[in-house]
Design a protein around this motif. Structure first.
Motif, PDB file in Angstrom:
ATOM      1  N   UNK A 112      25.443  -1.873   8.201  1.00 39.33           N
ATOM      2  CA  UNK A 112      26.804  -1.573   8.661  1.00 39.33           C
ATOM      3  C   UNK A 112      27.760  -1.260   7.505  1.00 39.33           C
ATOM      4  N   UNK A 113      27.324  -1.496   6.267  1.00 41.81           N
ATOM      5  CA  UNK A 113      28.236  -1.329   5.124  1.00 41.81           C
ATOM      6  C   UNK A 113      28.313   0.122   4.635  1.00 41.81           C
ATOM      7  N   UNK A 114      27.338   0.942   5.006  1.00 40.16           N
ATOM      8  CA  UNK A 114      27.398   2.359   4.629  1.00 40.16           C
ATOM      9  C   UNK A 114      27.182   2.625   3.155  1.00 40.16           C
ATOM     10  N   UNK A 115      26.377   1.796   2.485  1.00 43.89           N
ATOM     11  CA  UNK A 115      26.075   2.021   1.072  1.00 43.89           C
ATOM     12  C   UNK A 115      27.196   1.589   0.149  1.00 43.89           C
ATOM     13  N   UNK A 116      26.977   1.809  -1.152  1.00 43.73           N
ATOM     14  CA  UNK A 116      27.941   1.349  -2.167  1.00 43.73           C
ATOM     15  C   UNK A 116      27.739   2.184  -3.427  1.00 43.73           C
ATOM     16  N   UNK A 117      28.829   2.699  -4.024  1.00 44.54           N
ATOM     17  CA  UNK A 117      28.672   3.497  -5.241  1.00 44.54           C
ATOM     18  C   UNK A 117      28.232   2.641  -6.438  1.00 44.54           C
ATOM     19  N   UNK A 118      27.607   3.276  -7.399  1.00 46.80           N
ATOM     20  CA  UNK A 118      27.201   2.598  -8.633  1.00 46.80           C
ATOM     21  C   UNK A 118      28.432   2.001  -9.334  1.00 46.80           C
ATOM     22  N   UNK A 119      28.272   0.770  -9.802  1.00 48.55           N
ATOM     23  CA  UNK A 119      29.375   0.093 -10.504  1.00 48.55           C
ATOM     24  C   UNK A 119      30.241  -0.745  -9.581  1.00 48.55           C
ATOM     25  N   UNK A 120      30.034  -0.575  -8.261  1.00 48.10           N
ATOM     26  CA  UNK A 120      30.850  -1.337  -7.314  1.00 48.10           C
ATOM     27  C   UNK A 120      30.003  -2.374  -6.582  1.00 48.10           C
ATOM     28  N   UNK A 121      30.646  -3.131  -5.707  1.00 49.29           N
ATOM     29  CA  UNK A 121      29.962  -4.245  -5.049  1.00 49.29           C
ATOM     30  C   UNK A 121      30.532  -4.475  -3.660  1.00 49.29           C
ATOM     31  N   UNK A 122      29.690  -4.984  -2.756  1.00 51.46           N
ATOM     32  CA  UNK A 122      30.126  -5.306  -1.389  1.00 51.46           C
ATOM     33  C   UNK A 122      29.568  -6.668  -0.972  1.00 51.46           C
ATOM     34  N   UNK A 123      30.287  -7.322  -0.054  1.00 52.44           N
ATOM     35  CA  UNK A 123      29.951  -8.695   0.341  1.00 52.44           C
ATOM     36  C   UNK A 123      29.260  -8.752   1.697  1.00 52.44           C
ATOM     37  N   UNK A 124      28.253  -9.623   1.801  1.00 51.12           N
ATOM     38  CA  UNK A 124      27.711 -10.022   3.108  1.00 51.12           C
ATOM     39  C   UNK A 124      27.613 -11.544   3.129  1.00 51.12           C
ATOM     40  N   UNK A 125      27.275 -12.058   4.299  1.00 53.44           N
ATOM     41  CA  UNK A 125      26.965 -13.484   4.393  1.00 53.44           C
ATOM     42  C   UNK A 125      25.604 -13.741   3.737  1.00 53.44           C
ATOM     43  N   UNK A 126      25.292 -15.025   3.538  1.00 53.90           N
ATOM     44  CA  UNK A 126      24.019 -15.381   2.900  1.00 53.90           C
ATOM     45  C   UNK A 126      22.875 -15.550   3.890  1.00 53.90           C
ATOM     46  N   UNK A 127      23.206 -15.628   5.193  1.00 48.20           N
ATOM     47  CA  UNK A 127      22.186 -15.827   6.235  1.00 48.20           C
ATOM     48  C   UNK A 127      21.308 -17.024   5.902  1.00 48.20           C
ATOM     49  N   UNK A 128      19.980 -16.859   5.763  1.00 49.41           N
ATOM     50  CA  UNK A 128      19.127 -18.040   5.541  1.00 49.41           C
ATOM     51  C   UNK A 128      19.091 -18.518   4.095  1.00 49.41           C
ATOM     52  N   UNK A 129      19.823 -17.859   3.224  1.00 50.51           N
ATOM     53  CA  UNK A 129      19.877 -18.312   1.819  1.00 50.51           C
ATOM     54  C   UNK A 129      20.679 -19.612   1.732  1.00 50.51           C
ATOM     55  N   UNK A 130      20.485 -20.333   0.649  1.00 54.73           N
ATOM     56  CA  UNK A 130      21.316 -21.506   0.393  1.00 54.73           C
ATOM     57  C   UNK A 130      22.757 -21.097   0.100  1.00 54.73           C
ATOM     58  N   UNK A 131      22.958 -19.873  -0.354  1.00 58.80           N
ATOM     59  CA  UNK A 131      24.295 -19.385  -0.711  1.00 58.80           C
ATOM     60  C   UNK A 131      25.072 -18.968   0.539  1.00 58.80           C
ATOM     61  N   UNK A 132      26.376 -19.137   0.499  1.00 59.30           N
ATOM     62  CA  UNK A 132      27.209 -18.705   1.638  1.00 59.30           C
ATOM     63  C   UNK A 132      27.338 -17.197   1.718  1.00 59.30           C
TER      64      UNK A 132
END
Ligand code: AR6
Length: 167
Positions: A49-69
């Motif tokens: 759903x994020x539609x990709x991300x250009x080089x040098x940039x960043x986008x956030x998602x939830x951690x789902x089953x990871x220990x991280x949020x």
């Protein structure tokens, strides 16, 4: 606080895990593969759903089953010899990931050695940029705990030397 540890970043117990993603954000090998395997298929769905991300940039998602949020998906540059803005693009990845982590209210962040695997960025040069950017950022966000998670002894050695030199 800033330190280097060895291990698999997908297993880190932190608020934010930074992924070494590609511009599609649809998964891959290395760090990306380990994070998607540990997080489960819902991560890929959210990434679509994020539609990709250009080089040098960043986008956030939830951690789902990871220990991280959260996962901050940062897209590092492919190494093309060093004269194509690779250093600045890599620095942008670290800056943008840190800014997003702070906006999320994270207290702890784990970074991989972005671009130094499939993207072939020289490990020493990449680590020097990573340590510089995180150090600069911690001047204004001193409460944040940042971990560099190193997959092999050579990378850990590089980070340990750099961190000692700064102490
Ligand atoms: N935990 C920590 N570090 C790791 C792990 C792990 N589980 N696995 C590998 N490393 P890479 P890149 C180290 O290739 O160069 C993917 O296919 C690895 O030894 O994961 O930014 C993406 O989808 C190396 O030092 O990331 C992209 O297409 C470092 O992490 C592309 O690879 C980064 O290696 C991104 O390439």
């Amino acid at each position: 606080m800033l330190r280097a540890v060895s291990g698999d970043i997908a297993q880190e117990g932190v608020d934010v895990i930074v992924n070494a993603a590609n511009t599609t954000l649809l998964g891959g090998g290395g760090v990306d593969g380990a994070i998607h395997r540990a997080a489960g298929p819902a991560l890929l769905e959210e990434c679509r759903a994020l539609g990709g991300c250009p080089t040098g940039q960043a986008k956030v998602t939830k951690g789902h089953r990871l220990g991280a949020r959260w996962v901050v998906h940062a897209v590092g540059p492919v190494w093309k010899g060093g004269a194509r803005g690779e250093d600045e693009l890599l620095a942008c990845c670290y800056r943008n990931a840190l800014r997003l982590a702070l906006e999320l209210g994270a207290k702890s962040v784990a970074f991989p050695a972005i671009s130094t695997g499939a993207y072939a960025f020289p490990p020493d040069r990449a680590a020097a940029i990573a340590v510089r950017e995180v150090r600069d950022f911690l001047q204004v966000a001193g409460e944040l705990e940042v971990r560099f998670v190193c997959f092999d002894a050579e990378t850990l050695g590089i980070y340990e030397r750099l961190l000692q030199a700064w102490e």
